[in-house]
Design a protein around this motif. Structure first.
Motif, PDB file in Angstrom:
ATOM      1  N   ASN A 153       0.652  -1.211  -0.006  1.00 51.03           N
ATOM      2  CA  ASN A 153      -0.038   0.181   0.133  1.00 51.03           C
ATOM      3  C   ASN A 153       1.046   1.338   0.021  1.00 51.03           C
ATOM      4  OD1 ASN A 153      -2.452  -1.197  -0.289  1.00 51.03           O
ATOM      5  ND2 ASN A 153      -2.537  -1.642   2.238  1.00 51.03           N
ATOM      6  N   ALA A 154       1.965   1.168   0.626  1.00 47.89           N
ATOM      7  CA  ALA A 154       2.999   2.342   0.750  1.00 47.89           C
ATOM      8  C   ALA A 154       3.867   2.315  -0.671  1.00 47.89           C
ATOM      9  CB  ALA A 154       3.702   2.352   1.864  1.00 47.89           C
ATOM     10  N   GLY A 155       4.157   1.344  -1.143  1.00 52.90           N
ATOM     11  CA  GLY A 155       5.065   1.202  -2.459  1.00 52.90           C
ATOM     12  C   GLY A 155       4.289   1.497  -3.741  1.00 52.90           C
ATOM     13  N   GLY A 156       2.918   1.359  -3.732  1.00 48.10           N
ATOM     14  CA  GLY A 156       2.204   1.513  -5.068  1.00 48.10           C
ATOM     15  C   GLY A 156       1.762   2.704  -5.258  1.00 48.10           C
ATOM     16  N   PRO A 157       1.465   3.586  -4.397  1.00 47.17           N
ATOM     17  CA  PRO A 157       1.184   5.232  -4.944  1.00 47.17           C
ATOM     18  C   PRO A 157       2.291   5.868  -5.547  1.00 47.17           C
ATOM     19  CG  PRO A 157       0.028   4.519  -2.841  1.00 47.17           C
ATOM     20  CD  PRO A 157       1.031   3.286  -3.075  1.00 47.17           C
ATOM     21  N   VAL A 158       3.736   5.590  -4.720  1.00 48.84           N
ATOM     22  CA  VAL A 158       4.644   6.233  -5.221  1.00 48.84           C
ATOM     23  C   VAL A 158       4.973   6.234  -6.776  1.00 48.84           C
ATOM     24  CG1 VAL A 158       7.373   6.234  -5.176  1.00 48.84           C
ATOM     25  CG2 VAL A 158       5.979   5.918  -3.126  1.00 48.84           C
ATOM     26  N   PRO A 159       5.048   4.943  -7.544  1.00 43.92           N
ATOM     27  CA  PRO A 159       5.014   4.987  -9.024  1.00 43.92           C
ATOM     28  C   PRO A 159       3.737   5.710  -9.807  1.00 43.92           C
ATOM     29  CG  PRO A 159       4.993   2.805  -8.450  1.00 43.92           C
ATOM     30  CD  PRO A 159       5.214   3.752  -7.085  1.00 43.92           C
TER      31      PRO A 159
ATOM     32  N   VAL B 240       2.918  12.758 -12.930  1.00 39.79           N
ATOM     33  CA  VAL B 240       3.559  14.165 -12.699  1.00 39.79           C
ATOM     34  C   VAL B 240       4.750  14.275 -13.646  1.00 39.79           C
ATOM     35  CG1 VAL B 240       4.795  15.486 -11.318  1.00 39.79           C
ATOM     36  CG2 VAL B 240       2.794  14.296 -10.389  1.00 39.79           C
ATOM     37  N   SER B 241       5.437  13.179 -14.003  1.00 37.91           N
ATOM     38  CA  SER B 241       6.759  13.158 -14.791  1.00 37.91           C
ATOM     39  C   SER B 241       5.815  13.505 -16.268  1.00 37.91           C
ATOM     40  CB  SER B 241       7.559  11.932 -14.836  1.00 37.91           C
ATOM     41  OG  SER B 241       8.145  11.907 -13.595  1.00 37.91           O
ATOM     42  N   ALA B 242       4.924  12.667 -16.764  1.00 38.63           N
ATOM     43  CA  ALA B 242       4.320  13.008 -17.916  1.00 38.63           C
ATOM     44  C   ALA B 242       3.780  14.270 -18.223  1.00 38.63           C
ATOM     45  CB  ALA B 242       3.253  11.814 -18.323  1.00 38.63           C
TER      46      ALA B 242
END
Length: 190
Positions: A90-96, A102-104
């Motif tokens: 749950n913590a690692g999924g929202p990061v990417p 945002v990068s796009a």
């Protein structure tokens, strides 16, 4: 379009609940790849209908990938480590999930919407293909509750034999419980 995506995610869960986990995860990866492909085609052409189709396919991918991944987590991680594994997911999924759009968007400011969508789509396609290949490579290792192993009538015991049950003791013989008045937890009389 967000409504369409989440509606598709909710609806597809009903349709795939009886399928095997590897099938659901592979179909989710295919759906995500198709979603990104339609996104890459729709943005330069400004085709709204194709964008809606992309959202529907993304929702279907989400609706298959998320429950499939959570069920794998539940069956593959020992119960004493399940909270940590769920937290990491749950913590690692929202990061990417936050970094990629945002990068796009930043790239779209420099190179235009078509360039941003193409790079975003290429990264997501690569991730979906890698995920699908991992599922296909480990297909035989995936446990599936829909198919119970032969000779194992009690899931979770691993032996195929019923668990031995201890006889139920009368209340007067159980530790911490005495007959008469008193506290049932500590056995102290009032």
């Amino acid at each position: 379009m967000a409504f369409v995506m989440f509606l598709a995610a909710a609806c597809v869960r009903f349709g795939v609940q009886r399928l095997r986990r590897p099938t659901v995860l592979t179909a989710g990866a295919v759906s995500a790849t198709l979603s990104v492909s339609t996104l890459i085609a729709a943005v330069p052409a400004w085709a709204v209908a194709v964008l809606v189709l992309s959202a529907m396919l993304a929702g279907a991918g989400l609706g298959m990938g998320q429950p499939g991944g959570l069920s794998l987590l539940g069956s593959g991680v020992p119960p004493r480590h399940l909270a940590e594994a769920d937290t990491a997911l749950n913590a690692g999924g929202p990061v990417p999930s936050g970094i990629l759009p945002v990068s796009a968007g930043c790239l779209s400011d420099v190179d235009g919407p078509a360039g941003g969508a193409t790079v975003f789509g290429a990264v997501l396609t690569a991730l979906a293909v890698i995920g699908g290949l991992v599922v296909l490579a480990t297909w035989h290792q995936v446990t599936d509750p829909a198919r119970k192993p032969a000779g194992n009538p009690r899931p979770g015991t691993g032996t195929g034999r019923p668990l031995q049950q201890r006889p139920l003791l009368p209340a007067s013989e159980r530790p911490g419980i005495r007959s008469g008045t008193g506290d049932r937890m500590t056995g102290r009389r009032h």
